[in-house]
Design an enzyme around this catalytic site. Structure first.
Site, PDB file in Angstrom:
ATOM      1  N   GLU A 179      37.888   5.388   8.901  1.00  0.00           N
ATOM      2  CA  GLU A 179      37.179   4.738  10.005  1.00  0.00           C
ATOM      3  C   GLU A 179      37.074   3.224   9.854  1.00  0.00           C
ATOM      4  O   GLU A 179      36.943   2.507  10.832  1.00  0.00           O
ATOM      5  CB  GLU A 179      35.766   5.343  10.132  1.00  0.00           C
ATOM      6  CG  GLU A 179      34.699   4.750   9.206  1.00  0.00           C
ATOM      7  CD  GLU A 179      34.988   4.896   7.724  1.00  0.00           C
ATOM      8  OE1 GLU A 179      35.720   5.835   7.360  1.00  0.00           O
ATOM      9  OE2 GLU A 179      34.501   4.080   6.930  1.00  0.00           O
ATOM     10  N   ARG A 198      39.251   1.008   9.086  1.00  0.00           N
ATOM     11  CA  ARG A 198      40.357   0.296   9.751  1.00  0.00           C
ATOM     12  C   ARG A 198      40.153   0.260  11.261  1.00  0.00           C
ATOM     13  O   ARG A 198      40.666  -0.628  11.934  1.00  0.00           O
ATOM     14  CB  ARG A 198      41.690   0.945   9.354  1.00  0.00           C
ATOM     15  CG  ARG A 198      41.817   2.390   9.738  1.00  0.00           C
ATOM     16  CD  ARG A 198      42.930   3.096   8.999  1.00  0.00           C
ATOM     17  NE  ARG A 198      42.581   3.421   7.616  1.00  0.00           N
ATOM     18  CZ  ARG A 198      43.415   3.961   6.742  1.00  0.00           C
ATOM     19  NH1 ARG A 198      44.657   4.224   7.078  1.00  0.00           N
ATOM     20  NH2 ARG A 198      43.014   4.231   5.513  1.00  0.00           N
ATOM     21  N   LYS A 225      33.426  14.163   4.097  1.00  0.00           N
ATOM     22  CA  LYS A 225      33.627  13.953   2.658  1.00  0.00           C
ATOM     23  C   LYS A 225      32.966  15.084   1.875  1.00  0.00           C
ATOM     24  O   LYS A 225      32.113  15.806   2.406  1.00  0.00           O
ATOM     25  CB  LYS A 225      32.966  12.630   2.235  1.00  0.00           C
ATOM     26  CG  LYS A 225      33.686  11.378   2.680  1.00  0.00           C
ATOM     27  CD  LYS A 225      32.997  10.142   2.112  1.00  0.00           C
ATOM     28  CE  LYS A 225      33.660   8.864   2.580  1.00  0.00           C
ATOM     29  NZ  LYS A 225      35.036   8.671   2.116  1.00  0.00           N
TER      30      LYS A 225
HETATM   31  N1  BES Z   1      34.802   4.172   2.647  1.00  0.00           N
HETATM   32  C1  BES Z   1      35.938   4.918   2.294  1.00  0.00           C
HETATM   33  C2  BES Z   1      36.702   4.343   1.101  1.00  0.00           C
HETATM   34  C3  BES Z   1      35.979   4.314  -0.223  1.00  0.00           C
HETATM   35  C4  BES Z   1      36.121   5.347  -1.128  1.00  0.00           C
HETATM   36  C5  BES Z   1      35.197   3.232  -0.568  1.00  0.00           C
HETATM   37  C6  BES Z   1      35.454   5.293  -2.348  1.00  0.00           C
HETATM   38  C7  BES Z   1      34.534   3.175  -1.797  1.00  0.00           C
HETATM   39  C8  BES Z   1      34.672   4.211  -2.678  1.00  0.00           C
HETATM   40  C9  BES Z   1      36.923   4.972   3.458  1.00  0.00           C
HETATM   41  O1  BES Z   1      36.363   4.945   4.722  1.00  0.00           O
HETATM   42  C10 BES Z   1      37.668   6.260   3.344  1.00  0.00           C
HETATM   43  O2  BES Z   1      37.058   7.274   3.359  1.00  0.00           O
HETATM   44  N2  BES Z   1      38.986   6.179   3.233  1.00  0.00           N
HETATM   45  C11 BES Z   1      39.808   7.333   3.103  1.00  0.00           C
HETATM   46  C12 BES Z   1      41.083   7.103   3.879  1.00  0.00           C
HETATM   47  C13 BES Z   1      41.956   8.320   4.014  1.00  0.00           C
HETATM   48  C14 BES Z   1      41.259   9.364   4.854  1.00  0.00           C
HETATM   49  C15 BES Z   1      43.258   7.910   4.642  1.00  0.00           C
HETATM   50  C16 BES Z   1      40.093   7.549   1.625  1.00  0.00           C
HETATM   51  O3  BES Z   1      40.291   6.590   0.896  1.00  0.00           O
HETATM   52  O4  BES Z   1      40.099   8.713   1.202  1.00  0.00           O
HETATM   53 ZN    ZN Z   2      34.496   3.969   4.871  1.00  0.00          ZN
HETATM   54 ZN    ZN Z   3      35.765   6.864   5.433  1.00  0.00          ZN
END
Ligand code: BES
Ligand code: ZN
Ligand code: ZN
Length: 489
Positions: A333, A335, A261
């Site tokens: 991750e 999922r 991230k």
């Molecule tokens: N934990 C994150 C989702 C999230 C984002 C929760 C902001 C709370 C606030 C999750 O694991 C994630 O990173 N999801 C990705 C999925 C993508 C790579 C398909 C996302 O939402 O960008």
């Molecule tokens: Zn996450």
């Molecule tokens: Zn994530």
């Protein structure tokens, strides 16, 4: 921690007396209040508006409740939370707020909402501040008739709110301190306190159980994973309408893994265990609420880091139900760990499953920061959850799981990949999860990425972890009926 008592008279030690007021010009303006001052300060008796004015024996907190015919439990909760904040320097106060509440509102609901709102509004997280300024409220005397029903309603509201505060504490603790090991220890402590059965799988047992999703996500971490299973059964002589599985994402920190991230994107990622914490929060209050169902909570716990042997994009994992997943983005991750947890939950053949997860940024794009996405495979079960959320004031919105979007998850090397196309990410995440729910089991998914965490104070919501989901799930369990249809959601 606030203790609620009842009594007919204001105790001499009360530092403040709170009264409820609705907008209007006649009887709604109690003559003992200084209306010149209140008008001057722009007091309009809106829900949540609180002004402290001088009174004969002690200051009076004038609490706005909005129009009498629009007062609901949610309004009382919100106003009670504002009152708790306004009175934060006082130890002992008396409240007659409910005198202004019309008889059309069930008095037990009103009392529970009062205790809930005050406890939630008084919450602060200050464990890590060298000069913590906590809310000092200790005693609230609710003026009016006492009796068992009144005491029980206050106790119920207070205990449910304490369970929400337990979740807030877990979410607010930094990821470097609330490791999976400590998270599981907190679950054990809670279960022992509440007399619930609990099993904690450690690394060897997780390998034995072949939880390939959890192991794959954990591979880049120095911290060992945990898998917690905690359960409740109604008393033997009590009614039992079936069984419900609660599944919660327990990512104690999400760096994204090798698909790392951005710095800003990581700042709030200690909140990525909010779904798992909410499941534990439900279990923390379940004996008090005593729903007529058996309930088992499943919480996979790990962080998502990028150690030298972290899962690489392109790696293929075999999940607990035998299905294979090509990991093309290690940041998707949640999922993966939920796939294992849903597979295990299905083995017990529950009458319904609901999972909670801070799963996608896409859900926040769709619904903003305060509304959770609600999806699933069974209309009746989804409706039961939406109705519960309506009653508790937690906001959810239905999202579809379009069958034809499933093809976005097709992989050329495995049964599926862990990401879909560039749009509709909340939906493809939900569709991914549906692969791990056995046919015929009613299942709903709550994407709580938005409402699990907040940087603004609003009504009963305080900064940081919100404890979203605990109250609506407890309500849904109390009112649970085995879902009927199994039409597509
Ligand atoms: N934990 C994150 C989702 C999230 C984002 C929760 C902001 C709370 C606030 C999750 O694991 C994630 O990173 N999801 C990705 C999925 C993508 C790579 C398909 C996302 O939402 O960008
Ligand atoms: Zn996450
Ligand atoms: Zn994530």
């Amino acid at each position: 921690m606030i203790a609620f008592r009842t009594g007919r008279k204001i105790p001499a030690s009360a530092a403040l007396h709170a009264v409820g007021v609705c907008p209007g010009n006649g009887a709604q303006r109690p003559s003992e209040l200084d209306w010149e001052v209140l008008d001057g300060r722009g007091f309009e008796a809106k829900p949540g508006q609180v002004e402290i004015v001088s009174g004969q024996d002690r200051p009076i907190a004038v609490v706005g409740l909005g129009p009498a015919d629009k007062i609901t439990a949610a309004v009382i909760r919100r106003s009670a939370a504002s009152l708790a904040r306004s009175a934060k320097r006082m130890k002992r106060i008396a409240v007659s707020v409910l005198d202004a509440v019309p008889d059309s509102i069930d008095s037990a609901d009103a009392l529970a909402a009062l205790a809930e709102g005050m406890t939630l509004g008084a919450y602060t997280y200050g464990d890590l501040k060298s000069e913590h300024n906590p809310n000092k409220l200790e005693n609230v005397h609710v003026i009016g008739p006492g009796g068992r029903a009144v005491t029980e309603a206050l106790e119920q509201g207070w205990r449910v709110a304490e369970a929400v505060c337990f979740v807030r504490d877990l979410v607010n603790e930094p990821g470097g301190s609330l490791t999976p090991t400590r998270f599981a220890e907190m679950a054990v402590e809670m279960a022992e306190r509440e007399g619930l059965d609990i099993t904690v799988l450690e690394l060897d047992a997780i390998r034995e159980a072949e939880l390939g999703g959890l192991l794959g996500v954990n591979r880049g971490s120095e911290q060992p994973p945990r898998f917690v299973e905690v359960s409740y059964a109604p008393a033997p002589e009590a009614e039992c309408r079936g069984s419900v599985a609660l599944v919660g994402k327990g990512l104690t920190f999400d760096s994204g893994g090798l698909s790392i991230k951005s710095g800003a994107g990581m700042m709030t990622m200690k909140c990525d265990m909010s779904g798992g914490a909410a499941v534990l929060g439900v279990m923390a209050a379940i004996s008090t609420v005593a729903p007529p169902v058996m309930v088992t909570g499943y919480v996979p716990m790990t962080d998502n880091m990028l150690g030298g042997d972290a899962t690489r994009p392109g790696d293929v994992l075999t999940m607990a139900n035998g299905k294979t997943v090509e990991v093309l983005n290690t940041d998707a991750e949640g999922r993966l760990v939920l796939a294992d947890a849903l597979s295990l939950a299905c083995r017990a053949e529950p009458d319904a499953i609901v999972d909670l997860a801070t799963l996608t940024g896409a859900c926040m794009v769709a619904l903003g920061p305060k509304v959770a996405g609600l999806m699933g495979n069974n209309e009746d079960w989804i409706d039961q959850l939406a109705d519960a959320a309506e009653r508790t004031g937690e906001r959810v919105w239905r999202l579809p799981l379009p069958d034809d979007y499933k093809a976005q998850l097709d992989s050329s090397v495995a049964d599926m990949k862990n990401i879909g196309g560039p749009h509709g990410g909340a939906l493809t995440a939900g569709l991914f999860l549906s692969n791990f729910v056995d046919d015929g089991i009613p299942w709903a998914h709550l994407d709580i990425a938005g409402p699990a965490f907040t940087d603004t104070e609003d009504g009963e919501t305080t900064k940081g972890g919100t404890g979203f989901g605990v109250r609506m799930l407890l309500d849904a369990l109390v009112n649970f009926e085995p879902p009927t249809d199994s039409a597509d959601g």
